[in-house]
Design a protein around this motif. Structure first.
Motif, PDB file in Angstrom:
ATOM      1  N   THR A  38       1.077  -1.265  -0.123  1.00 20.15           N
ATOM      2  CA  THR A  38       0.172  -0.104   0.108  1.00 20.15           C
ATOM      3  C   THR A  38       0.948   1.095  -0.174  1.00 20.15           C
ATOM      4  OG1 THR A  38      -1.617  -1.353   1.339  1.00 20.15           O
ATOM      5  CG2 THR A  38      -1.967   1.131   1.103  1.00 20.15           C
ATOM      6  N   PRO A  39       1.360   1.808  -1.241  1.00 19.30           N
ATOM      7  CA  PRO A  39       2.404   2.688  -1.362  1.00 19.30           C
ATOM      8  C   PRO A  39       1.719   4.354  -0.755  1.00 19.30           C
ATOM      9  CG  PRO A  39       1.494   2.215  -3.411  1.00 19.30           C
ATOM     10  CD  PRO A  39       1.166   1.120  -2.498  1.00 19.30           C
ATOM     11  N   SER A  40       0.207   4.219  -0.401  1.00 13.30           N
ATOM     12  CA  SER A  40      -0.122   5.679   0.096  1.00 13.30           C
ATOM     13  C   SER A  40       0.026   5.620   1.553  1.00 13.30           C
ATOM     14  CB  SER A  40      -1.608   5.395  -0.260  1.00 13.30           C
ATOM     15  OG  SER A  40      -2.321   4.490   0.355  1.00 13.30           O
ATOM     16  N   LEU A  41       0.448   4.548   2.273  1.00 10.08           N
ATOM     17  CA  LEU A  41       0.627   4.774   3.513  1.00 10.08           C
ATOM     18  C   LEU A  41       2.313   5.542   4.052  1.00 10.08           C
ATOM     19  CD1 LEU A  41      -0.498   1.311   4.898  1.00 10.08           C
ATOM     20  CD2 LEU A  41      -1.685   3.258   4.620  1.00 10.08           C
TER      21      LEU A  41
ATOM     22  N   ARG B  14       1.675  18.332  16.631  1.00 10.32           N
ATOM     23  CA  ARG B  14       0.531  18.036  17.373  1.00 10.32           C
ATOM     24  C   ARG B  14      -0.504  17.448  16.686  1.00 10.32           C
ATOM     25  NH1 ARG B  14      -3.946  21.530  17.959  1.00 10.32           N
ATOM     26  NH2 ARG B  14      -2.833  22.975  16.844  1.00 10.32           N
ATOM     27  N   VAL B  15      -1.187  16.286  17.000  1.00 12.01           N
ATOM     28  CA  VAL B  15      -2.243  15.543  16.571  1.00 12.01           C
ATOM     29  C   VAL B  15      -3.499  16.267  16.727  1.00 12.01           C
ATOM     30  CG1 VAL B  15      -3.581  13.356  16.482  1.00 12.01           C
ATOM     31  CG2 VAL B  15      -0.810  13.534  16.672  1.00 12.01           C
ATOM     32  N   THR B  16      -4.207  16.664  15.734  1.00 10.41           N
ATOM     33  CA  THR B  16      -5.546  17.321  15.933  1.00 10.41           C
ATOM     34  C   THR B  16      -6.610  16.172  15.942  1.00 10.41           C
ATOM     35  OG1 THR B  16      -5.506  18.012  13.639  1.00 10.41           O
ATOM     36  CG2 THR B  16      -4.701  19.607  15.297  1.00 10.41           C
ATOM     37  N   GLU B  17      -6.532  15.190  14.897  1.00 10.42           N
ATOM     38  CA  GLU B  17      -7.523  14.430  14.806  1.00 10.42           C
ATOM     39  C   GLU B  17      -7.135  12.951  14.193  1.00 10.42           C
ATOM     40  OE1 GLU B  17     -11.871  14.167  12.183  1.00 10.42           O
ATOM     41  OE2 GLU B  17     -10.518  15.815  12.190  1.00 10.42           O
TER      42      GLU B  17
ATOM     43  N   ASP C  38       0.694  19.985   9.905  1.00 11.73           N
ATOM     44  CA  ASP C  38       1.499  19.994   8.848  1.00 11.73           C
ATOM     45  C   ASP C  38       1.019  19.108   7.645  1.00 11.73           C
ATOM     46  OD1 ASP C  38       3.456  21.543   9.797  1.00 11.73           O
ATOM     47  OD2 ASP C  38       4.380  19.864  10.999  1.00 11.73           O
ATOM     48  N   GLY C  39      -0.226  18.457   7.787  1.00 10.22           N
ATOM     49  CA  GLY C  39      -0.910  17.652   6.936  1.00 10.22           C
ATOM     50  C   GLY C  39      -1.346  16.341   7.410  1.00 10.22           C
ATOM     51  N   VAL C  40      -1.456  15.350   6.792  1.00  5.97           N
ATOM     52  CA  VAL C  40      -2.068  13.894   7.037  1.00  5.97           C
ATOM     53  C   VAL C  40      -1.162  12.949   6.906  1.00  5.97           C
ATOM     54  CG1 VAL C  40      -4.068  12.375   6.702  1.00  5.97           C
ATOM     55  CG2 VAL C  40      -4.523  14.661   6.572  1.00  5.97           C
TER      56      VAL C  40
END
Length: 389
Positions: free
Chosen positions: A6-9, A129-132, A146-148
């Protein structure tokens, strides 16, 4: 990535929190061949506890972590004096042999675990920081400023009020602990204080029931030898390690108040060198330590040996079990089941004992000691985080 196809990980495992439990979990995941990212909301050198903590030696072997050495380990194996009140009665554990309680400097332990994880291939992202957190088909999405980031599994090691906590800890089940290492300005007076309780330098005096049954003022005098004095600086040749804790949610003084009061009562105690304070959950481990793609380790999972309010060893052993479970193709649920089989009963009974002890007075503790119900072997097994035999 090739392992999952799964290259998207971005990684197979994302760990949130770089303290003891988080860094250890990241290390064991990476050691087992899983690509791992560890996120820390602050800088890496501010992650985790910053005080001395008692950890049984055997738990390091159980956790797959090399035994600490000086200066990470400050003491091990000395006599431990469990005292009712300020001296109503006492029980002394004189010979702890190889199964001893090590006084470990968490600053060095956390840094060592982080280095071990880096050497195993973990990528650390500090000040993130993790927001969700979102459960997605095939994995988990972690939102940051900074992104997902995407991974197969998420490990939550973010502490007491973790982002995926399944239960809310009630104030009555929070131990307010404080620890400081302080200089000693008059060694003779310090030695005289310990001698008055039948102890000496290197011994631990643990005064119990000071403010409610589940409360302590724990002190150890450390007089450095020549090599240690050189490492620490000549001004720190004699130091006092102070650990306090209580249950302010049940109407008692907090650990910080107990520590301040003890320092002010003894003129031979000098300035603070380092230390910290924190709230520790003692209500018992969660019944379920995971969600579908999330596993929890450490305080966020309630993995604390509540009888004496210590979660360091528990977090380390849980981290190894989790990392090895995921590395061999298991799931967070497999980790949950294995941890509960091996440790759930012991930790749940420890929480019940902590709840029972909270109602004891210093006089109650004296009676238990003088009538033989609190004996050296009973106290030893509690300190070692083992069932009483």
């Amino acid at each position: 990535m090739a392992r999952l196809g799964t290259p998207s990980l971005d990684a197979e495992v994302i760990v949130v929190g770089a303290g003891t439990a988080g860094a250890a979990a990241a290390y064991h995941c990476a050691k087992g061949g899983l690509s791992t990212i560890c996120l820390e909301r602050g800088s890496l050198d501010t992650a985790g506890a910053k005080w001395l903590n008692g950890v049984p030696r055997w738990l390091f072997a159980e956790a797959g972590i090399p035994i600490p050495e000086f200066p990470e380990s400050r003491s091990a194996g000395g006599p431990f004096h469990l005292v009712a009140g300020w001296g109503l009665a006492s029980v002394c554990l004189k010979d702890q042999s190889d199964d001893d309680l090590m006084e470990v400097d968490m600053r060095f332990l956390v840094a060592r675990l982080q280095r071990m994880a880096m050497d195993a291939g973990v990528r650390f992202c500090a000040n993130t920081r993790v927001t969700e957190v979102r459960d997605r088909s095939g994995g988990v999405e972690v939102e940051t400023p900074d992104g997902v980031l995407r991974a197969r599994w998420l490990v939550d090691a973010s502490g007491l009020h973790g982002m995926t906590a399944s239960t809310q800890v009630v104030p009555e089940d929070l131990c307010a602990a404080a620890q400081q290492v302080r200089a000693v300005t008059d060694v003779r007076q310090a030695e005289a204080f310990f001698a008055s309780h039948g102890a000496k330098s290197g011994d631990i005096l643990c005064f119990t029931g000071i403010s409610g049954g589940f409360s302590i003022v724990n002190v150890r005098l450390e007089i450095a030898n020549e090599g240690e004095a050189t490492h620490q600086g000549s001004e720190n040749q004699a130091m006092l390690s102070l650990l306090t804790g209580s249950l302010p949610g049940r109407g008692f003084d907090s650990g910080s108040v107990l520590l301040k009061r003890f320092v002010e009562s003894h003129s031979w105690i000098g300035p603070r060198l380092f230390g910290g304070s924190r709230a520790i959950p003692i209500g018992g481990p969660d019944l379920v330590l995971c969600d579908r793609v999330v596993a929890r380790v450490g305080d966020v999972a309630g993995q604390v040996f509540a009888a004496h309010g210590s979660g360091i060893g528990a977090g380390l052993t849980a981290a190894r079990l989790l990392g090895e479970t995921l590395s061999r193709g298991g799931t967070p649920w497999d980790y949950n089941c294995e941890w509960q089989r091996r440790w759930g009963g012991l930790f749940a009974s420890s929480a019940h004992f902590a709840d029972f002890s909270s109602d004891l007075t210093a006089e109650d503790l004296r009676r238990l000691m003088t009538r033989g119900l609190i004996r050296p072997n009973v106290a030893r097994q509690g300190l070692m985080q083992k069932p009483v035999k």
